[in-house]
Write a protein that holds these residues in place. Structure first.
Motif: not given
Length: 316
Positions: A147-160
């Motif tokens: 929910f945090v990495y795959t669905l939020v961070l991965k496609r939104r920030t280079s700091q994923n």
């Protein structure tokens, strides 16, 4: 426990026709592939040493087996759910086009159920085989990864990968909790080692597959930054990783210290060579650092296990 972040279609058509070309896996092999077994192997390599250090010796073989089985199921759950959420990305990346959901070897709904059931089973195995804290930590890692990495961070920030990598650090904490029933400072240090190691490990891979990530629209650092900026950050994180390994010295003996220093020196030399080659405009191969990073992490944690099993007086 869960996986280190890795790319995985929102497959809108369940029951879509099978792709032709290429040999199809059996059903069991396809489900196994969803769990990304090679990723799980590396995670479990860090779990056993954490248990040895927590015990300051050889822990109960039964507890080790239960923790490994529960941890593997937890990581498999996270990886399977990652494949479900990221199957659209997998479909356009050369590196991941052979994954089961892309090739319609497993219906997307079935993969989702499989991932959820694996997670639930891992909780029960760890709860009844180890303790409730280990089970809760492993489940928290699954939820964070999905929910945090795959669905939020991965496609939104280079700091994923930096923050998402925290999920891949949980096996050491789960292993420690399985033995002691609590979380203590050496477990947090080992967490930090894996946390700081993840960016140089994954960014070196992402440098190789930069075009893949760009085509998929995933803002991995090599997609949005220059190669020189990426290699510089890799070098900084590599130094931080090696430094963090030395924080374990007070809980270990000279055996671990010697291995940590020697292995760290080799790791830093290769990271420095990558940055120097990029900075000078020379040909470079980031995969050398990627492959070495796997061996480096494994060696450091094997040293932890050997040190604890030998039982020499600690330096701290």
């Amino acid at each position: 426990m869960t996986a280190t972040p890795e790319s995985a279609l929102h497959d809108a058509h369940e029951g879509a026709p099978q792709r032709t070309g290429g040999r199809k896996r059996g059903v069991l092999a396809a489900y196994l592939a969803l769990t990304k077994p090679r990723v799980i192997e590396l995670l479990l390599v860090t779990t056993i040493p954490a248990m040895f250090l927590a015990q300051r010796g050889i822990p109960s073989p039964w507890l080790v087996v239960v923790t490994l089985v529960g941890g593997a199921m937890s990581a498999g759950s996270a990886n399977t759910l990652n494949c479900v959420a990221d199957s659209d990305i997998d479909a356009v990346m050369k590196r991941t086009r052979k994954r089961p959901l892309v090739n319609y070897e497993v219906p997307r709904r079935h993969a989702l159920v499989f991932g959820v059931l694996l997670g639930a089973a891992s909780f029960l195995v760890l709860w009844f085989g180890a303790n409730l804290l280990a089970a809760v930590l492993a489940t928290a890692a699954i939820l964070f990864y999905v929910f945090v990495y795959t669905l939020v961070l991965k496609r939104r920030t280079s700091q994923n990968i930096v923050w998402g990598g925290a999920a891949g650090c949980m096996p050491v904490v789960v292993g420690w909790a399985a033995v002691t029933g609590k979380v203590e400072w050496p477990a947090l240090v080992m967490f930090a080692v894996v946390f700081l190691w993840t960016p140089p490990h994954f960014w070196s891979l992402a440098m190789k597959y930069r075009d893949d990530y760009a085509r998929a629209g995933v803002p991995m650092l090599p997609v949005v930054a220059t190669a020189r900026q990426v290699s510089a950050r890799i070098l900084v994180y590599s130094w931080a990783t090696v430094a963090s390994t030395l924080l374990l010295v007070p809980a270990t003996s000279w055996i671990y210290f010697a291995f940590a220093v020697l292995a760290g020196a080799v790791f830093l030399v290769v990271a420095q060579r990558l940055h120097s080659a990029v900075r000078r405009g020379r040909a470079y191969n980031p995969m050398k650092l990627f492959h070495l990073s796997n061996s480096y992490l494994a060696l450091v944690f094997v040293a932890v296990a050997v040190d604890a099993a030998v039982g020499l007086p600690v330096l701290g």
